[in-house]
Structures are given as structure tokens and as C-alpha cells.
Motif scaffolding. Structure first.
Motif, PDB file in Angstrom:
ATOM      1  N   VAL A  64      -4.697   9.048   3.161  1.00 36.18           N
ATOM      2  CA  VAL A  64      -4.349   7.636   3.365  1.00 36.18           C
ATOM      3  C   VAL A  64      -5.431   6.920   4.157  1.00 36.18           C
ATOM      4  O   VAL A  64      -5.787   5.779   3.861  1.00 36.18           O
ATOM      5  CB  VAL A  64      -2.983   7.522   4.074  1.00 36.18           C
ATOM      6  CG1 VAL A  64      -2.626   6.061   4.332  1.00 36.18           C
ATOM      7  CG2 VAL A  64      -1.893   8.190   3.237  1.00 36.18           C
ATOM      8  N   VAL A  73      -2.621  -1.610  -3.304  1.00 34.92           N
ATOM      9  CA  VAL A  73      -3.346  -0.360  -3.572  1.00 34.92           C
ATOM     10  C   VAL A  73      -2.327   0.718  -3.893  1.00 34.92           C
ATOM     11  O   VAL A  73      -1.356   0.899  -3.142  1.00 34.92           O
ATOM     12  CB  VAL A  73      -4.191   0.086  -2.352  1.00 34.92           C
ATOM     13  CG1 VAL A  73      -4.814   1.459  -2.614  1.00 34.92           C
ATOM     14  CG2 VAL A  73      -5.284  -0.926  -2.056  1.00 34.92           C
ATOM     15  N   ASN A  74      -2.553   1.430  -4.997  1.00 36.37           N
ATOM     16  CA  ASN A  74      -1.717   2.582  -5.305  1.00 36.37           C
ATOM     17  C   ASN A  74      -2.201   3.748  -4.447  1.00 36.37           C
ATOM     18  O   ASN A  74      -3.266   4.314  -4.704  1.00 36.37           O
ATOM     19  CB  ASN A  74      -1.810   2.937  -6.789  1.00 36.37           C
ATOM     20  CG  ASN A  74      -0.994   4.175  -7.137  1.00 36.37           C
ATOM     21  OD1 ASN A  74      -0.035   4.513  -6.438  1.00 36.37           O
ATOM     22  ND2 ASN A  74      -1.367   4.866  -8.203  1.00 36.37           N
ATOM     23  N   SER A  75      -1.426   4.087  -3.435  1.00 37.70           N
ATOM     24  CA  SER A  75      -1.777   5.170  -2.506  1.00 37.70           C
ATOM     25  C   SER A  75      -0.589   6.128  -2.432  1.00 37.70           C
ATOM     26  O   SER A  75       0.269   6.021  -1.554  1.00 37.70           O
ATOM     27  CB  SER A  75      -2.108   4.600  -1.125  1.00 37.70           C
ATOM     28  OG  SER A  75      -2.554   5.601  -0.243  1.00 37.70           O
ATOM     29  N   CYS A 124       0.601   9.243   7.312  1.00 31.98           N
ATOM     30  CA  CYS A 124      -0.580   8.485   6.866  1.00 31.98           C
ATOM     31  C   CYS A 124      -1.795   9.389   7.055  1.00 31.98           C
ATOM     32  O   CYS A 124      -2.717   9.086   7.801  1.00 31.98           O
ATOM     33  CB  CYS A 124      -0.747   7.181   7.638  1.00 31.98           C
ATOM     34  SG  CYS A 124       0.582   5.980   7.402  1.00 31.98           S
ATOM     35  N   ILE A 159       0.861  -1.184   0.000  1.00 31.37           N
ATOM     36  CA  ILE A 159       0.000   0.000   0.000  1.00 31.37           C
ATOM     37  C   ILE A 159       0.893   1.227   0.000  1.00 31.37           C
ATOM     38  O   ILE A 159       1.569   1.529   0.991  1.00 31.37           O
ATOM     39  CB  ILE A 159      -0.929   0.013   1.224  1.00 31.37           C
ATOM     40  CG1 ILE A 159      -1.810  -1.236   1.233  1.00 31.37           C
ATOM     41  CG2 ILE A 159      -1.786   1.270   1.228  1.00 31.37           C
ATOM     42  CD1 ILE A 159      -2.666  -1.369   2.488  1.00 31.37           C
ATOM     43  N   GLU A 217      -9.842  12.061  -1.687  1.00 33.50           N
ATOM     44  CA  GLU A 217      -9.400  10.790  -2.269  1.00 33.50           C
ATOM     45  C   GLU A 217      -7.911  10.532  -2.101  1.00 33.50           C
ATOM     46  O   GLU A 217      -7.447   9.399  -2.256  1.00 33.50           O
ATOM     47  CB  GLU A 217      -9.763  10.749  -3.753  1.00 33.50           C
ATOM     48  CG  GLU A 217      -9.076  11.810  -4.594  1.00 33.50           C
ATOM     49  CD  GLU A 217      -9.456  11.747  -6.053  1.00 33.50           C
ATOM     50  OE1 GLU A 217      -8.865  12.491  -6.862  1.00 33.50           O
ATOM     51  OE2 GLU A 217     -10.340  10.939  -6.397  1.00 33.50           O
ATOM     52  N   HIS A 218      -7.135  11.570  -1.787  1.00 37.62           N
ATOM     53  CA  HIS A 218      -5.692  11.389  -1.622  1.00 37.62           C
ATOM     54  C   HIS A 218      -5.306  11.039  -0.177  1.00 37.62           C
ATOM     55  O   HIS A 218      -4.161  10.641   0.064  1.00 37.62           O
ATOM     56  CB  HIS A 218      -4.950  12.649  -2.055  1.00 37.62           C
ATOM     57  CG  HIS A 218      -5.129  12.982  -3.498  1.00 37.62           C
ATOM     58  ND1 HIS A 218      -4.629  12.194  -4.505  1.00 37.62           N
ATOM     59  CD2 HIS A 218      -5.780  14.006  -4.109  1.00 37.62           C
ATOM     60  CE1 HIS A 218      -4.945  12.709  -5.675  1.00 37.62           C
ATOM     61  NE2 HIS A 218      -5.643  13.813  -5.463  1.00 37.62           N
ATOM     62  N   ASP A 252       0.092   9.038  -1.408  1.00 39.28           N
ATOM     63  CA  ASP A 252       0.403   9.909  -0.276  1.00 39.28           C
ATOM     64  C   ASP A 252       0.921   9.175   0.956  1.00 39.28           C
ATOM     65  O   ASP A 252       1.237   9.816   1.963  1.00 39.28           O
ATOM     66  CB  ASP A 252      -0.831  10.737   0.100  1.00 39.28           C
ATOM     67  CG  ASP A 252      -0.981  11.965  -0.802  1.00 39.28           C
ATOM     68  OD1 ASP A 252      -0.353  11.963  -1.878  1.00 39.28           O
ATOM     69  OD2 ASP A 252      -1.704  12.893  -0.430  1.00 39.28           O
ATOM     70  N   ARG A 290      -7.747   3.628   3.034  1.00 41.74           N
ATOM     71  CA  ARG A 290      -8.524   3.687   1.799  1.00 41.74           C
ATOM     72  C   ARG A 290      -8.070   2.608   0.805  1.00 41.74           C
ATOM     73  O   ARG A 290      -6.886   2.354   0.656  1.00 41.74           O
ATOM     74  CB  ARG A 290      -8.384   5.064   1.152  1.00 41.74           C
ATOM     75  CG  ARG A 290      -9.016   6.174   1.972  1.00 41.74           C
ATOM     76  CD  ARG A 290      -8.963   7.504   1.243  1.00 41.74           C
ATOM     77  NE  ARG A 290      -9.547   8.559   2.060  1.00 41.74           N
ATOM     78  CZ  ARG A 290     -10.856   8.791   2.157  1.00 41.74           C
ATOM     79  NH1 ARG A 290     -11.701   8.046   1.479  1.00 41.74           N
ATOM     80  NH2 ARG A 290     -11.314   9.771   2.927  1.00 41.74           N
ATOM     81  N   GLY A 291      -9.047   1.995   0.170  1.00 42.91           N
ATOM     82  CA  GLY A 291      -8.763   1.031  -0.881  1.00 42.91           C
ATOM     83  C   GLY A 291      -8.729  -0.409  -0.421  1.00 42.91           C
ATOM     84  O   GLY A 291      -8.670  -1.318  -1.252  1.00 42.91           O
TER      85      GLY A 291
END
Length: 551
Positions: free
Chosen positions: A492, A291-293, A483, A276, A489-490, A295, A500-501
Motif C-alpha cells: 500500500v 486507485v485500485n489498491s 496499509c 483508494i 507492487e502490492h 491490499d 502508491r498510485g
């Protein structure tokens, strides 16, 4: 050893102890808290002045991280002590109990963190606290029956009093309670102590203050010397944690949730090592992306701090290496053993203050810690005193990235300190404040000589002050924000602290702070753990007002 639990908490630091203890106390659920370091039953932890042994170089109780070289600090690496072992940094810190100001938390709510305003978080500060001034009673701002003991200092140095007298002579008001109606002013810090001993988060929430025990709750499993390797997923749901215990690697299963409480460095590191984080960075290191996160690891904030006015004064009421001090400390050790009073109950930073760099500000933006030691690097012979000044709400932002997918290897920490010029300008004004204070007779009468060649007696030249800051500034050991919590949406994690995700995964520690608070960060981290427990259990804040149960 059991391998399946309802909740797994990764990290037994300030927030981790609080959330694990509260979840276990609620009953009906099994809770495991994992800690890479040892237990906290050690004189180096329980004796307050033991912090001088644990906050230096890396060791069994201190990760001893170093930052990347900072261009605006003469390419120096910053020090980042972080607690390793039960209690986390609450086992090695200065024990200063500060919450910040209401506006710090209202700013979070205004930024989209619903449920995190001052009105929302104050009940959790009160629930966590047993302030000895209250005699077991609650009031509007303080708790009287919580698990975290907060006390006035037992034996402050007379030089701390001289500092306060000098500050008042310079025009700064005495403030008896930095967590009261107003923060501005100078005074003594209250400490997380009880009966002259450190009262860390593990003592408060895991073993109820009893020595020699890891847990007093049958459904709370405290696993020390247990390194989290990665979070285990089934699809997008977190189902457990792969851990290393000695030479053995095994998987612990979480039936309900995995809760990451490894701090501003450890939490983003574990998320990224588990897939993540920023996808390009993870792929470069061979980590499979869950998950592409992007931030994760961003928004790193720290109180930029400069140590100034280190004066050598020949008094054994101050700390420092000397023959006379060795004899004094021998007697102080005997006194501490008999009475739990004296110099060993001190935290070095006994007094300080909160100041405004501009009179038009709503809240103080600078904090001073007066030190009953002339802290130089390396330590020089003789006693003395000194003072730190830090910027409370820095505008500069740093970044954390993996050095390796192996969580045993320190991450790459780049604070980007002073990259926003507003931080430097505020710090310069803080130096002028200290000069006014140290020029007052209450301190100046003792004479003394500067204990560091970088410092100059004349603090009137701002260019010279900039040079001193570049040579001397460092961290205040208060990293947060990697985090970030938010409703965008950005972010964490969301305001429920859910990552998220994915599902079944939360982050609960100072890394979720959108912006750093105006003061020491241990009390806010514990508040975050307290509030997280109610979020996880589905309780409403109103429930807090009806209970004074302790962990």
C-alpha cells in the motif's frame, strides 16, 4: 479558522502526534493535526488507573470496536478498544513501553523495506525517549532527553513482586530491562509516565506536557472534534481533506502533503472511503475509485491473547469491588492528590515476561502480562489476580473492509484469529508456562479460588486448554498491518510511506507494519512518526545523531 496549511495530519494518535510535532518543530511550515475526538485534558487520561474507565465500552475517548464473530473462538466477537481524542490509544492504553527485538525490524528490511532495519530505527527510538533511569543522558539503547517520558513504576503492588519471585523459582531469569540487550525473562514494565501521571503522545509532542493547551508551537494547529470525511484529490494528487465539525462540512487544503495517521482501522477506512482500495469493494458501496489498491485493509495482524489463572484473593493490595477496596481507594485517591504515588499510578499490568515456546527459537514468541486484578466478564465481587499470555508473532491474518462510505461508522473487522494452527500450539505452550509459574510457593501460598467458571486448576490436558482458549482468547489491543509497507507492487505504501498510485499522500502509523513486532505497539508507532517526519523533510538518519532537540 484557517483552512489552508502546508501539511495536514489526519489523526492525533501516537504516530500522528509525533509526526505533527516534529514537522512543526522544524519551522517554516504550517501543520494542522485533525482529531475526531476531544482534547486530552482530563483526569480520566492523566490518572494512570483511569484506564479502567476508558477501555471498556465505547465512549467519548474509546471507539470500542468489536470484531466479526470468530469461528475458532466459539463465534465470539473480539474487543478492540481504540483511543478517540488527542493522544489516541496512548491516552487509554496500559502505558507499557516495549520496542520488540532487533530481528523484528531487520525482517522488515529483508522484506524490501529499505531504511527500516534495527540500525535504521534505533536512533528514532532514542530520539523520542526520555528514560528517567538515564538521568537525562543517552546511551547505546536509550534516550535521555526526548519528549516521551519513560519511567519505572512508582508504587507497584507487592503481588507483582510475588509473581516475579514465582517465575524465578520456576526457572525464568529476572530481566531488569525488556528494551535492553535481551528481551527474554521476567520483570517490571517501564511505563510512559512522569511524576505519576500518564505521559501520552499528545503531552509529549503537541503541548509539551502543559495542561490546558492544545499546542505550544505557533505553526501547529490542533483541531479537535474534527472528523475526516474523505481525502480530496485533483487528478491523482491529494490536495486536502473534507472534514465535518459539528453540523458543518468544509474542505481544508494541504499545500504540500496529506498524512493519514488514523491507525490500523482508521487509516485503511479513510483511504477506502476516499477511493483508494479494492475496486470491486469500493464500487459496491458507491465509492468512486481513484486507485485500485487491493491490499488496503489486508494483512491485519493482532496479538492473540488469552486471560488465565484468575484467582480471588482477599487482599486490598489487589483491585476488585468490595467494601474494603472502596475504603482503600478513597485513601489512595487522597494519596495520589498529595504525592502522585500509590495504586492510582498503576496500570494493572505492572509485571510480566517474555518466553520462548521452543528453546531453539532466536527470540521470545510469547508475552505475559500479570494483572493485579481478577479480570472477569462480568466483574465479580472481591479482589484477585490474573495473567494474560499472548502470541507475539501470529501467523493468522485478518481483513478490514468498509461497512459504509461514512467514516463515522465502524469498519468491518475480521481478525481470523487462530486460523493458522501454529498460533494455537504456541498459546498452549504459553499456558503450560503460566501453570509452572502459578504453582510456585510465592503465589500458591495465598490460596484463592478460580474466579471464572471457564478456567480449570489442572492445566495438563492440551484438549482442555484448547477449549479454554476458544472460550477466553481475545485481542491484546495491538492491531497493525492494514496499509502494508513494502517495495513490491502490492504494498500500500513504499518505504518512504508514500501511498502508491497517488501523489502528496502518506500513511504514518502502525498500519504500515509489514509484520507485527514482538511486544506492545505504542513505542513502535511513535518511532514510525518520528522517522516519517525526517522522510517528509528529506533528512537523513545521520542528522539524528547530532541533535537532542525535543518537541
Amino acid at each position: 479558522m484557517e483552512t489552508s496549511f502546508d501539511y495536514i495530519v489526519v489523526g492525533a494518535g501516537s504516530a500522528g502526534c509525533a509526526v505533527a510535532g516534529r514537522l512543526a518543530q522544524a519551522g517554516g511550515h504550517s501543520v494542522a493535526v485533525l482529531e475526531a475526538g476531544p482534547h486530552d485534558h482530563s483526569a480520566a487520561v492523566t490518572t494512570p488507573l483511569g484506564l479502567v474507565l476508558t477501555t471498556g465500552k465505547a465512549g467519548p475517548r474509546n471507539y470500542g470496536y468489536r470484531t466479526q464473530r470468530q469461528p475458532l473462538l466459539n463465534e465470539r466477537r473480539g474487543r478492540q478498544p481504540r483511543g478517540r481524542g488527542l493522544g489516541g490509544s496512548s491516552s487509554i492504553n496500559g502505558m507499557v513501553y516495549i520496542r520488540g527485538v532487533p530481528r523484528d525490524y531487520d525482517r522488515w528490511a529483508e522484506a524490501g523495506c529499505e531504511g527500516w532495519s534495527w540500525e535504521d530505527v534505533l536512533p528514532y527510538f532514542r530520539r523520542s525517549q526520555c528514560n528517567e533511569r538515564n538521568g537525562g543522558r543517552d546511551d547505546a539503547l536509550h534516550g535521555g532527553a526526548g519528549p516521551l517520558n519513560v519511567a519505572d513504576q512508582r508504587s507497584p503492588s507487592p503481588f507483582s513482586r510475588y509473581f516475579l519471585e514465582a517465575a524465578q523459582s520456576a526457572g525464568y531469569r529476572y530481566n531488569p530491562d525488556f528494551n535492553g540487550a535481551a528481551q527474554e525473562g521476567v520483570g517490571y514494565y517501564q511505563l510512559t509516565q512522569r511524576n505519576g501521571e500518564r505521559w501520552n503522545a499528545a503531552r509529549a509532542y503537541l503541548h509539551g506536557g502543559e495542561a490546558g493547551r492544545l499546542s505550544r508551537l505557533p505553526n501547529l494547529h490542533v483541531l479537535t472534534d474534527t472528523q475526516a470525511v474523505r481525502i480530496v484529490f485533483e487528478g491523482i494528487r491529494a490536495t486536502g481533506v473534507e472534514v465535518r465539525r459539528g453540523d458543518e462540512v468544509q474542505t481544508l487544503t494541504a499545500r504540500r502533503e496529506v498524512i493519514v495517521s488514523s491507525g490500523a482501522f482508521g487509516s485503511p477506512q479513510l483511504l477506502m472511503a476516499s477511493g483508494i482500495g479494492p475496486a470491486d469493494h469500493l464500487r459496491e458501496l458507491g465509492v468512486s475509485v481513484v486507485v485500485n489498491s487491493p491490499d488496503v485493509g489486508r494483512n491485519l495482524q493482532e496479538h492473540v491473547d488469552v486471560l488465565l489463572y484468575q484467582l480471588k484473593v482477599g487482599s486490598t493490595d489487589l483491585l476488585g469491588p468490595s467494601v474494603g477496596m472502596a475504603w482503600r481507594m478513597f485513601n489512595e485517591w487522597r494519596r495520589y492528590g498529595r504525592e502522585r504515588t500509590g495504586m492510582l499510578t498503576g496500570n494493572v499490568a505492572e509485571a510480566g515476561g517474555f518466553f520462548k515456546s521452543d528453546a531453539g527459537l532466536d527470540d521470545p514468541d510469547l508475552q505475559a502480562h500479570f494483572m493485579t486484578a481478577a479480570v472477569t466478564h462480568p466483574m465479580r465481587w472481591g479482589q484477585g489476580y490474573s495473567c494474560h499470555m499472548c502470541v507475539l508473532r501470529p501467523h493468522s491474518r485478518g481483513l478490514l473492509r468498509l461497512a459504509s462510505p461514512d467514516t463515522r461508522e465502524a469498519p468491518v473487522i475480521d481478525l481470523n484469529m487462530l486460523t493458522d494452527p501454529r498460533d494455537m500450539e504456541a498459546l498452549i505452550k504459553g499456558v503450560h508456562i503460566l501453570k509452572r509459574i502459578f504453582d510456585q510457593p510465592a503465589l500458591k501460598r495465598f490460596g484463592g479460588v478460580f474466579g471464572d467458571p471457564h478456567l480449570r486448576a489442572d492445566g495438563s490436558d492440551d484438549d482442555a486448554i484448547r477449549e479454554i482458549i476458544a472460550q477466553r482468547a481475545d485481542t491484546a489491543f495491538h492491531p497493525v498491518g492494514t496499509c502494508r509497507m513494502g517495495s513490491d507492487e502490492h504494498a500500500v505504501v513504499d518505504p518512504q510511506l508514500r501511498v502508491r498510485g497517488v501523489e502528496g499522500l502518506r500513511v504514518v502509523d502502525a498500519s504500515i507494519m509489514p509484520t507485527i513486532v514482538g511486544g506492545n505497539t505504542n513505542a513502535p508507532a511513535i518511532m514510525i512518526g518520528e522517522k516519517a517526519a525526517d522522510l517528509i523533510l528529506g533528512r537523513r538518519t545521520a542528522v539524528l545523531e547530532a541533535t537532542t532537540e525535543t518537541a
